[in-house]
Design a protein around this motif. Structure first.
Motif, PDB file in Angstrom:
ATOM      1  N   GLY A  96       1.121  -0.774  -0.019  1.00 37.81           N
ATOM      2  CA  GLY A  96       0.311  -0.303  -0.327  1.00 37.81           C
ATOM      3  C   GLY A  96       0.630   1.229  -0.490  1.00 37.81           C
ATOM      4  O   GLY A  96       0.195   2.044   1.147  1.00 37.81           O
ATOM      5  N   VAL A  97       2.187   0.987  -0.460  1.00 33.61           N
ATOM      6  CA  VAL A  97       3.094   2.058  -1.004  1.00 33.61           C
ATOM      7  C   VAL A  97       3.196   2.711  -2.312  1.00 33.61           C
ATOM      8  O   VAL A  97       3.345   2.316  -3.194  1.00 33.61           O
ATOM      9  N   GLU A  98       2.906   4.279  -2.091  1.00 31.97           N
ATOM     10  CA  GLU A  98       3.149   4.659  -3.678  1.00 31.97           C
ATOM     11  C   GLU A  98       4.857   4.831  -3.936  1.00 31.97           C
ATOM     12  O   GLU A  98       4.980   4.495  -3.052  1.00 31.97           O
ATOM     13  N   ILE A  99       5.217   4.244  -5.182  1.00 31.96           N
ATOM     14  CA  ILE A  99       6.531   4.574  -5.844  1.00 31.96           C
ATOM     15  C   ILE A  99       6.327   4.606  -7.264  1.00 31.96           C
ATOM     16  O   ILE A  99       5.232   4.628  -7.687  1.00 31.96           O
ATOM     17  N   LYS A 100       7.719   5.514  -7.312  1.00 30.51           N
ATOM     18  CA  LYS A 100       7.659   5.905  -8.906  1.00 30.51           C
ATOM     19  C   LYS A 100       9.657   5.544  -8.916  1.00 30.51           C
ATOM     20  O   LYS A 100      10.313   5.344  -7.937  1.00 30.51           O
ATOM     21  N   VAL A 101       9.537   4.132  -9.938  1.00 31.07           N
ATOM     22  CA  VAL A 101      10.423   3.552 -10.305  1.00 31.07           C
ATOM     23  C   VAL A 101      11.860   4.136 -11.863  1.00 31.07           C
ATOM     24  O   VAL A 101      11.036   4.221 -12.607  1.00 31.07           O
ATOM     25  N   GLU A 102      12.966   4.506 -11.610  1.00 28.26           N
ATOM     26  CA  GLU A 102      13.175   5.322 -13.323  1.00 28.26           C
ATOM     27  C   GLU A 102      14.680   3.413 -13.515  1.00 28.26           C
ATOM     28  O   GLU A 102      15.090   3.257 -12.008  1.00 28.26           O
ATOM     29  N   THR A 103      14.420   4.074 -14.508  1.00 33.64           N
ATOM     30  CA  THR A 103      14.913   2.629 -14.512  1.00 33.64           C
ATOM     31  C   THR A 103      16.092   2.877 -15.156  1.00 33.64           C
ATOM     32  O   THR A 103      15.993   3.868 -16.893  1.00 33.64           O
ATOM     33  N   ASN A 104      17.597   2.576 -15.201  1.00 31.27           N
ATOM     34  CA  ASN A 104      18.562   2.698 -16.259  1.00 31.27           C
ATOM     35  C   ASN A 104      19.015   1.927 -17.416  1.00 31.27           C
ATOM     36  O   ASN A 104      20.027   1.283 -16.362  1.00 31.27           O
ATOM     37  N   GLY A 105      18.324   1.529 -17.915  1.00 33.17           N
ATOM     38  CA  GLY A 105      18.494   0.082 -18.770  1.00 33.17           C
ATOM     39  C   GLY A 105      19.492   0.814 -19.815  1.00 33.17           C
ATOM     40  O   GLY A 105      19.697   1.390 -20.105  1.00 33.17           O
ATOM     41  N   ALA A 106      19.445  -0.556 -20.844  1.00 33.04           N
ATOM     42  CA  ALA A 106      20.527  -0.106 -22.030  1.00 33.04           C
ATOM     43  C   ALA A 106      19.544   1.559 -23.005  1.00 33.04           C
ATOM     44  O   ALA A 106      20.736   2.207 -23.359  1.00 33.04           O
ATOM     45  N   ALA A 107      18.329   1.245 -22.759  1.00 34.50           N
ATOM     46  CA  ALA A 107      17.802   2.705 -23.602  1.00 34.50           C
ATOM     47  C   ALA A 107      17.778   3.825 -23.553  1.00 34.50           C
ATOM     48  O   ALA A 107      17.164   4.795 -23.414  1.00 34.50           O
ATOM     49  N   GLY A 108      18.927   4.123 -22.413  1.00 37.37           N
ATOM     50  CA  GLY A 108      18.815   5.343 -21.981  1.00 37.37           C
ATOM     51  C   GLY A 108      17.492   5.057 -19.943  1.00 37.37           C
ATOM     52  O   GLY A 108      17.168   4.881 -19.897  1.00 37.37           O
ATOM     53  N   ALA A 109      18.170   6.330 -19.384  1.00 41.89           N
ATOM     54  CA  ALA A 109      17.192   6.418 -18.484  1.00 41.89           C
ATOM     55  C   ALA A 109      15.543   7.034 -18.429  1.00 41.89           C
ATOM     56  O   ALA A 109      15.305   7.821 -19.888  1.00 41.89           O
ATOM     57  N   GLU A 110      14.391   6.273 -17.779  1.00 38.22           N
ATOM     58  CA  GLU A 110      13.379   6.523 -18.415  1.00 38.22           C
ATOM     59  C   GLU A 110      12.937   6.424 -17.165  1.00 38.22           C
ATOM     60  O   GLU A 110      13.211   6.231 -15.532  1.00 38.22           O
ATOM     61  N   ASN A 111      12.240   7.262 -16.724  1.00 36.05           N
ATOM     62  CA  ASN A 111      10.478   7.688 -15.387  1.00 36.05           C
ATOM     63  C   ASN A 111      11.747   8.664 -15.015  1.00 36.05           C
ATOM     64  O   ASN A 111      11.868   7.936 -13.914  1.00 36.05           O
ATOM     65  N   VAL A 112      12.622   8.968 -15.272  1.00 35.04           N
ATOM     66  CA  VAL A 112      13.360   9.732 -14.630  1.00 35.04           C
ATOM     67  C   VAL A 112      12.615  10.443 -13.497  1.00 35.04           C
ATOM     68  O   VAL A 112      11.445  11.218 -13.499  1.00 35.04           O
ATOM     69  N   LEU A 113      13.151  10.361 -12.395  1.00 37.75           N
ATOM     70  CA  LEU A 113      12.510  11.136 -11.013  1.00 37.75           C
ATOM     71  C   LEU A 113      12.756  12.803 -10.763  1.00 37.75           C
ATOM     72  O   LEU A 113      14.491  13.375 -11.626  1.00 37.75           O
ATOM     73  N   THR A 114      12.581  13.597 -10.458  1.00 41.02           N
ATOM     74  CA  THR A 114      11.984  14.692 -11.012  1.00 41.02           C
ATOM     75  C   THR A 114      12.821  15.584  -9.389  1.00 41.02           C
ATOM     76  O   THR A 114      12.267  14.638  -8.238  1.00 41.02           O
ATOM     77  N   PRO A 115      12.855  16.714  -9.007  1.00 41.34           N
ATOM     78  CA  PRO A 115      13.284  17.536  -8.240  1.00 41.34           C
ATOM     79  C   PRO A 115      11.977  17.239  -7.799  1.00 41.34           C
ATOM     80  O   PRO A 115      11.876  17.321  -5.828  1.00 41.34           O
ATOM     81  N   GLU A 116      10.927  17.419  -8.062  1.00 37.74           N
ATOM     82  CA  GLU A 116       9.954  17.226  -6.267  1.00 37.74           C
ATOM     83  C   GLU A 116       9.886  16.177  -6.173  1.00 37.74           C
ATOM     84  O   GLU A 116       8.810  15.943  -4.975  1.00 37.74           O
ATOM     85  N   ASP A 117       9.362  14.963  -6.843  1.00 36.95           N
ATOM     86  CA  ASP A 117       9.644  14.036  -6.558  1.00 36.95           C
ATOM     87  C   ASP A 117      10.345  13.552  -5.084  1.00 36.95           C
ATOM     88  O   ASP A 117      10.119  12.879  -4.340  1.00 36.95           O
TER      89      ASP A 117
END
Lengths: 460, 155
Positions: free
Chosen positions: A33-54
């Motif tokens: 029951g927790v909110e989560i945001k995951v940044e993935t640093n895969g071969a295609a570059g970073a996706e879903n990058v964490l923002t300063p607000e996050d």
């Protein structure tokens, strides 16, 4: 508002683990029951990058990655730094640790909350951190050593005194090569220290590490001084950054281009100058000890070097032996490296000879790889033996270690000099006793090949 | 081989085996490299096998939870492909949780891989984290069924 946790996942190839960890963490977060945001640093570059607000809104961060991630941005947040495997296999535990408030704050300089005691299971151990910093230094240093060593070695093809204008061997081009090689080799310790510092405290750490390394290099405290300079510079700068992080934002520029470099360079400079004498003495004592061991006890030294070189073939243990040899070479001891080179050349030759002597025990593919191993062995590329060792490490590794030890022991017993840190048999013209050196290596390799061939099961 | 050109699927019937003969990790790798080679995806077995083992030497790709994903990126790969192999008895890929791998996905990609395929691989990786997806794959007995189950994976 729901509790929000951030995560970063990554792995060296970045095509699978990164996303498995992402999914595992998301699934676990949902269950808890927790909110989560995951940044993935895969071969295609970073996706879903964490923002300063996050980052501002988060209660904690999980960095599950096997490559270096930018973690400075999480300063002041409870942060777990762990492997991508933990992200995949124990996502719930990681999230629970954050929820329980058991995770220490990263770079506490910026934090308001008090630190908590016991480090959780996922925390990166001190040993691993130190190893990572050290290897960051080594990997940046090696290209300088290889380029410098080979150029120096090549200049010797015109004669050992070809750089000396008073010698009859003098050749202007050779002298130029030796000069270039010398400069490159000379940067070895500074670059080493700089990138240890950089690994600990990013760019500010690199600045202090570089200067500290130059001082180590110029005051004769050498390899040991270089390690000391890198770590002291890195940790001091890290501490300094924490201390200054309370400064108001408008002083940010002043801090990064003026205060931090000035204070950290002054500190490391004074520190290195004051410790230069004793450290140089330790450095010299170590060199003398190793040189003494070469003469008085070639057997022990050879076995140690042989086992280290063949143990992980190009991995950290092998590199430790190799780097020591290189450093000693930089300081003028060219017999130590002879044994290391012999031990590094042996494993691929063991494989190559085994495929030639026992062709029936290997598949077509393996025999082809065996041929390639002749070339790899002759050019000092130990990694060639890895695929064979990987198939049955428990049996193959001890055989390779034995073979490398034999080569190294024989090399030390004969007191052979090898003046270049890499190149395998390409540098034979520079070796003091090339025929015997090759014979030593072949004896070790042949012994290993016979044992390997006999113990190997036939493959169909 | 022409099938690969449609650029959306990384899977094909000729590189799916619903019952591997292999009893060990080494045999499984060999069997699946053979599948890729016979399908024309890999042009040089020795080179590709080496790449796979080089990756395994870094750390085993047995991820636990009953699956393994040996993978390699090499010049000898003509088109991206994921070979799928089922082992009913399970194979020891040295997984951290000690489970045997019943599902083996061997990923072959070329160095100049485009993002679309990487995204599909990411999607596959995510799917694999779910027990029900893994179970539904293992319940298939023909290549076509497997292919259909995998077709839900798109970027």
């Amino acid at each position: 508002m729901a509790k929000k946790i951030l995560a970063v996942t990554g792995c060296p190839t970045g095509i699978a683990h990164t996303f498995m960890a992402e999914e595992a963490l998301k699934t676990a977060a949902q269950e808890l029951g927790v909110e989560i945001k995951v940044e993935t640093n895969g071969a295609a570059g970073a996706e879903n990058v964490l923002t300063p607000e996050d980052i501002r809104d988060a209660i904690g961060v999980i960095v599950a990655s096997d490559k270096n991630e930018d973690t400075d941005r999480f300063s002041g947040l409870p942060t777990i730094i762990t492997s991508v495997g933990d992200g995949i296999n124990k996502p719930k535990e990681l999230i629970q640790q954050i929820l329980d408030g058991k995770v220490p704050v990263l770079n506490p300089g910026k934090a308001v909350k008090a630190e908590t005691a016991a480090a959780p299971a996922g925390q990166e151990s001190l040993g691993r951190q130190i190893y990572k910093h050290l290897m960051n230094g080594v990997s940046h240093m090696l290209p300088f050593v290889v380029a410098g060593g080979v150029l120096t070695a090549v200049s010797f093809l015109w004669g050992i005194y070809s750089f000396d204008p008073t010698s009859e061997q003098y050749n202007a081009f050779a002298a130029m090569l030796k000069n270039i090689g010398g400069i490159s080799m000379g940067l070895m310790v500074p670059v080493f220290s700089a990138f240890i510092g950089q690994s600990i405290a990013s760019r500010p750490g690199m600045i202090a590490g570089f200067v500290g390394g130059m001082l180590a290099s110029s005051t004769g405290s050498g390899f040991i001084g270089g390690i000391l300079a890198g770590f002291v510079a890195g940790y001091f700068t890290h501490w300094l950054l924490g201390l200054l992080s309370g400064l108001p934002k408008q002083y940010e520029g002043l801090k990064s281009i003026f205060l931090v470099p000035l204070v950290s360079v002054t500190f490391i400079g004074i520190f290195m100058s004051l410790t230069a004498g004793p450290v140089a003495a330790i450095n010299e004592a170590m060199m003398n000890f190793l040189a003494g061991l070469q003469d008085s006890n070639p057997l022990v030294l050879g076995i140690v070097i042989g086992c280290m070189s063949a143990f992980d073939m190009g991995g950290p243990v092998n590199k430790a032996a190799y780097v020591t040899g290189t450093m000693l070479l930089g300081l003028g001891n060219d017999t130590f490296m002879a044994g290391v080179s012999a031990a590094c050349i042996t494993p691929p030759l063991v494989i190559a000879l085994a495929t030639t002597i026992f062709p029936k025990k290997f598949t077509d593919d393996e025999r082809a790889a065996g041929l390639a191993n002749y070339v790899l062995g002759c050019t000092h590329i130990t990694e060639g033996a890895i695929p064979f060792a990987a198939k049955n490490p428990i049996v193959v590794l001890p055989i390779l270690m034995l073979a490398s030890s034999i080569s190294a022991v024989l090399t030390y017993m004969m007191g052979i000099h090898v003046p270049a840190p890499h190149g395998g048999f390409l540098i034979l013209p520079l070796v003091s006793n090339p025929v015997m050196w090759v014979v030593d290596i072949l004896i070790g390799s042949a012994v290993g090949a016979v044992i390997y061939g006999i113990t190997k099961k036939e493959e169909k | 081989m022409a099938e690969v050109a449609n650029n959306t699927s990384l899977f094909a019937a000729d590189t799916i085996c619903t019952d591997l003969r292999a009893k060990t990790k080494d045999e499984a790798i060999k069997e699946m490299v053979d599948l890729l080679y016979d399908a024309g995806v890999v042009t040089d077995k020795a080179v590709f096998t080496q790449v796979i083992y080089d990756r395994e030497a870094l750390s085993s790709t047995g991820m636990g939870m009953g699956f393994a994903i040996p993978h390699g990126r090499s010049e000898v790969v003509t088109g991206p492909r994921v070979a799928v192999g089922f082992s009913r008895d399970g194979l020891d890929f040295a997984a951290p949780d000690g489970t045997l791998a019943n599902l083996v996905f061997m990923i072959a990609i070329s160095p100049a891989e485009n993002n679309l395929h990487l995204k599909i691989l990411a999607a596959l990786s995510r799917k694999l984290m779910h027990q029900d997806f893994r179970d539904s794959l293992l319940a298939c007995s023909t290549r076509e069924e497997v292919l259909e189950k995998l077709s839900v994976i798109t970027a």
